[in-house]
Scaffold this motif. Structure first.
Motif, PDB file in Angstrom:
ATOM      1  N   GLY A  21     -28.586  32.600 -98.378  1.00 46.93           N
ATOM      2  CA  GLY A  21     -28.798  32.452 -96.949  1.00 46.93           C
ATOM      3  C   GLY A  21     -29.510  33.659 -96.387  1.00 46.93           C
ATOM      4  N   VAL A  22     -30.145  33.496 -95.238  1.00 43.24           N
ATOM      5  CA  VAL A  22     -30.885  34.584 -94.598  1.00 43.24           C
ATOM      6  C   VAL A  22     -29.909  35.470 -93.832  1.00 43.24           C
ATOM      7  N   LYS A  23     -30.015  36.793 -94.063  1.00 40.81           N
ATOM      8  CA  LYS A  23     -29.145  37.758 -93.403  1.00 40.81           C
ATOM      9  C   LYS A  23     -29.969  38.927 -92.871  1.00 40.81           C
ATOM     10  N   THR A  24     -29.371  39.669 -91.939  1.00 47.05           N
ATOM     11  CA  THR A  24     -29.968  40.912 -91.456  1.00 47.05           C
ATOM     12  C   THR A  24     -29.250  42.073 -92.122  1.00 47.05           C
ATOM     13  N   LEU A  25     -30.024  42.951 -92.759  1.00 46.24           N
ATOM     14  CA  LEU A  25     -29.476  44.097 -93.489  1.00 46.24           C
ATOM     15  C   LEU A  25     -30.026  45.393 -92.897  1.00 46.24           C
ATOM     16  N   SER A  26     -29.361  46.498 -93.181  1.00 43.42           N
ATOM     17  CA  SER A  26     -29.868  47.801 -92.757  1.00 43.42           C
ATOM     18  C   SER A  26     -30.678  48.428 -93.882  1.00 43.42           C
ATOM     19  N   ASP A  27     -31.513  49.383 -93.536  1.00 45.08           N
ATOM     20  CA  ASP A  27     -32.341  50.053 -94.537  1.00 45.08           C
ATOM     21  C   ASP A  27     -31.503  50.750 -95.610  1.00 45.08           C
ATOM     22  N   ALA A  28     -30.243  51.043 -95.294  1.00 43.18           N
ATOM     23  CA  ALA A  28     -29.364  51.680 -96.277  1.00 43.18           C
ATOM     24  C   ALA A  28     -29.134  50.785 -97.488  1.00 43.18           C
ATOM     25  N   HIS A  29     -29.360  49.480 -97.326  1.00 43.75           N
ATOM     26  CA  HIS A  29     -29.176  48.555 -98.450  1.00 43.75           C
ATOM     27  C   HIS A  29     -30.354  48.573 -99.422  1.00 43.75           C
ATOM     28  N   LEU A  30     -31.496  49.098 -98.997  1.00 44.92           N
ATOM     29  CA  LEU A  30     -32.684  49.064 -99.855  1.00 44.92           C
ATOM     30  C   LEU A  30     -32.462  49.886-101.121  1.00 44.92           C
ATOM     31  N   PRO A  31     -32.990  49.420-102.247  1.00 41.56           N
ATOM     32  CA  PRO A  31     -32.851  50.180-103.493  1.00 41.56           C
ATOM     33  C   PRO A  31     -33.733  51.429-103.481  1.00 41.56           C
ATOM     34  N   GLU A  32     -33.573  52.257-104.499  1.00 37.75           N
ATOM     35  CA  GLU A  32     -34.402  53.455-104.619  1.00 37.75           C
ATOM     36  C   GLU A  32     -35.842  53.064-104.935  1.00 37.75           C
ATOM     37  N   GLY A  33     -36.765  53.940-104.552  1.00 41.22           N
ATOM     38  CA  GLY A  33     -38.178  53.706-104.841  1.00 41.22           C
ATOM     39  C   GLY A  33     -39.048  54.693-104.109  1.00 41.22           C
ATOM     40  N   ASP A  34     -40.321  54.780-104.533  1.00 43.86           N
ATOM     41  CA  ASP A  34     -41.264  55.737-103.942  1.00 43.86           C
ATOM     42  C   ASP A  34     -41.902  55.216-102.668  1.00 43.86           C
ATOM     43  N   VAL A  35     -42.036  53.885-102.581  1.00 41.83           N
ATOM     44  CA  VAL A  35     -42.842  53.290-101.516  1.00 41.83           C
ATOM     45  C   VAL A  35     -42.035  52.205-100.806  1.00 41.83           C
ATOM     46  N   THR A  36     -42.029  52.278 -99.464  1.00 41.67           N
ATOM     47  CA  THR A  36     -41.421  51.224 -98.657  1.00 41.67           C
ATOM     48  C   THR A  36     -42.534  50.392 -98.042  1.00 41.67           C
ATOM     49  N   VAL A  37     -42.422  49.082 -98.194  1.00 40.44           N
ATOM     50  CA  VAL A  37     -43.476  48.166 -97.778  1.00 40.44           C
ATOM     51  C   VAL A  37     -42.935  47.193 -96.731  1.00 40.44           C
ATOM     52  N   ALA A  38     -43.702  47.014 -95.652  1.00 41.69           N
ATOM     53  CA  ALA A  38     -43.424  45.942 -94.706  1.00 41.69           C
ATOM     54  C   ALA A  38     -44.015  44.671 -95.298  1.00 41.69           C
ATOM     55  N   VAL A  39     -43.138  43.810 -95.822  1.00 43.86           N
ATOM     56  CA  VAL A  39     -43.586  42.616 -96.520  1.00 43.86           C
ATOM     57  C   VAL A  39     -44.078  41.591 -95.496  1.00 43.86           C
ATOM     58  N   GLU A  40     -45.229  40.997 -95.791  1.00 49.62           N
ATOM     59  CA  GLU A  40     -45.793  39.985 -94.903  1.00 49.62           C
ATOM     60  C   GLU A  40     -45.673  38.582 -95.504  1.00 49.62           C
ATOM     61  N   TYR A  41     -45.971  38.477 -96.790  1.00 49.90           N
ATOM     62  CA  TYR A  41     -45.916  37.168 -97.446  1.00 49.90           C
ATOM     63  C   TYR A  41     -45.339  37.314 -98.846  1.00 49.90           C
ATOM     64  N   SER A  42     -44.703  36.237 -99.304  1.00 45.57           N
ATOM     65  CA  SER A  42     -44.253  36.102-100.684  1.00 45.57           C
ATOM     66  C   SER A  42     -44.611  34.685-101.127  1.00 45.57           C
ATOM     67  N   THR A  43     -44.044  34.264-102.230  1.00 42.44           N
ATOM     68  CA  THR A  43     -44.359  32.934-102.757  1.00 42.44           C
ATOM     69  C   THR A  43     -43.188  32.426-103.586  1.00 42.44           C
ATOM     70  N   VAL A  44     -43.325  31.247-104.181  1.00 43.91           N
ATOM     71  CA  VAL A  44     -42.234  30.643-104.957  1.00 43.91           C
ATOM     72  C   VAL A  44     -42.732  30.316-106.360  1.00 43.91           C
ATOM     73  N   ASN A  45     -42.068  30.889-107.345  1.00 48.11           N
ATOM     74  CA  ASN A  45     -42.351  30.634-108.754  1.00 48.11           C
ATOM     75  C   ASN A  45     -41.100  30.068-109.423  1.00 48.11           C
ATOM     76  N   TYR A  46     -41.259  29.608-110.656  1.00 39.98           N
ATOM     77  CA  TYR A  46     -40.113  29.040-111.377  1.00 39.98           C
ATOM     78  C   TYR A  46     -38.975  30.064-111.487  1.00 39.98           C
TER      79      TYR A  46
END
Length: 332
Positions: A21-46
């Motif tokens: 289900g769709v939820k609202t999360l805080s940035d504290a939930h984001l995993p570790e990484g070098d780059v934070t991206v404002a995602v605009e589009y994704s897609t659906v694969n198998y």
């Protein structure tokens, strides 16, 4: 601390069942990484269908945010290769499986996993391509690297109405190849012809295992998304020196074949992996996509969706009921 919206998959430890289900999360939930991206589009694969649903052994920890592809704009970066405002694309690297993925309005990942958005594509078009289209281009490049050229004969695309098959058909037709598209859905014939297929081959014609290791030389090349008995059959129908690029296993992981086509006709079976593809070849493939995939054909494949649509779409793609390319507007 900022917030973002995401499709979150959770697992009930007692029953083992998952729910999404769709939820609202805080940035504290984001995993570790070098780059934070404002995602605009994704897609659906198998794989996304598996990760939204039962997991398929791909998801290690819950709660989880699926989405093996995304495109968007860099917000923050600790890596000199990317700066805020840069447009980027991510496919593979087990993002959306082991690592939180693109079914969110924000993602944080390793800079090594990103590539710059190719010139000539916007983020929506990049996700109309996605892993499926990226894989299709890798397959076409591998076939060309092994001698395939227009005029050598028909090129077969199995699972042609699916994501990889649709893009492969459009690319090959644009490059001047005579494409034969295999589908088990006769109603998709007009769609495939619109992408450039010269003829439609019914799945039943290739779905039976035959006892003869070699049949009439029919195909100059093949992009195979099916595997199983169909791949075994196609290997025995390849022209001398022809190659099959294997990209999927919709028909099963087994291969009930013999080595005869390899020994007597010099047939090549080329494995195509998009997940761990080296950076330089990723750039080469994306540059070719921007050049050799007609945007009008790409648009004809697109089915629009939002995060709320994903649980149903995940189930549909596992049943083979999704045609072409789903583009998910994560902020929609």
């Amino acid at each position: 601390m900022g917030e973002f919206k995401a499709l979150v998959v959770e697992k009930d430890e007692e029953s083992g069942k998952t729910s999404a289900g769709v939820k609202t999360l805080s940035d504290a939930h984001l995993p570790e990484g070098d780059v934070t991206v404002a995602v605009e589009y994704s897609t659906v694969n198998y794989k996304d269908g598996l990760c939204i649903g039962p997991g398929g052994g791909l998801v290690r920890n819950y709660p989880h945010v699926p989405g093996i592809d995304f495109a968007g704009t860099v917000e923050t970066s600790a890596d000199a290769r990317y700066k805020p405002g840069d447009k980027v694309v991510l496919t593979g690297w087990r993002v959306g499986e082991v690592h939180w993925g693109g079914y969110a309005t924000r993602a944080r990942v390793s800079a090594d996993w990103l590539v710059p958005l190719p010139q000539g594509l916007d983020t929506r078009q990049a996700m109309a391509v996605g892993t499926a289209g990226f894989t299709a281009m890798l397959a076409v490049m591998a076939l060309e690297d092994h001698g395939l050229a227009p005029g050598r004969g028909e090129v077969l695309v199995t699972g042609a109405a699916g994501g990889v098959g649709s893009v492969a058909t459009a690319i090959l037709a644009h490059l001047g190849y005579d494409v034969a598209g295999v589908t088990g859905r006769p109603e998709q014939g007009t769609y495939l012809e619109g992408l450039g297929a010269k003829r439609i081959v019914a799945r039943e014609e290739l779905n039976e295992t035959v006892k003869r290791p070699l049949e009439r030389e029919t195909w100059a090349g093949c992009v195979d998304a099916v595997g199983g008995a169909m791949l075994a059959r196609v290997l025995g129908q390849m022209m001398y020196g022809g190659s099959v690029a294997a990209v999927g296993l919709a028909g099963g992981a087994g291969l009930p074949a013999t080595v005869v086509p390899f020994l007597l006709r010099g047939v090549n079976l080329l494995g195509i992996d998009s997940v761990m593809q080296p950076y330089d070849n990723r750039l080469r493939a994306w540059e070719r996509i921007a050049r050799d995939l007609p945007m009008d054909k790409l648009e004809a494949m697109v089915v629009p969706a939002t995060l709320d649509d994903l649980p149903a779409l995940g189930a549909d793609i596992l049943k083979g009921q999704v045609r072409g390319r789903v583009v998910v507007d994560v902020g929609g």
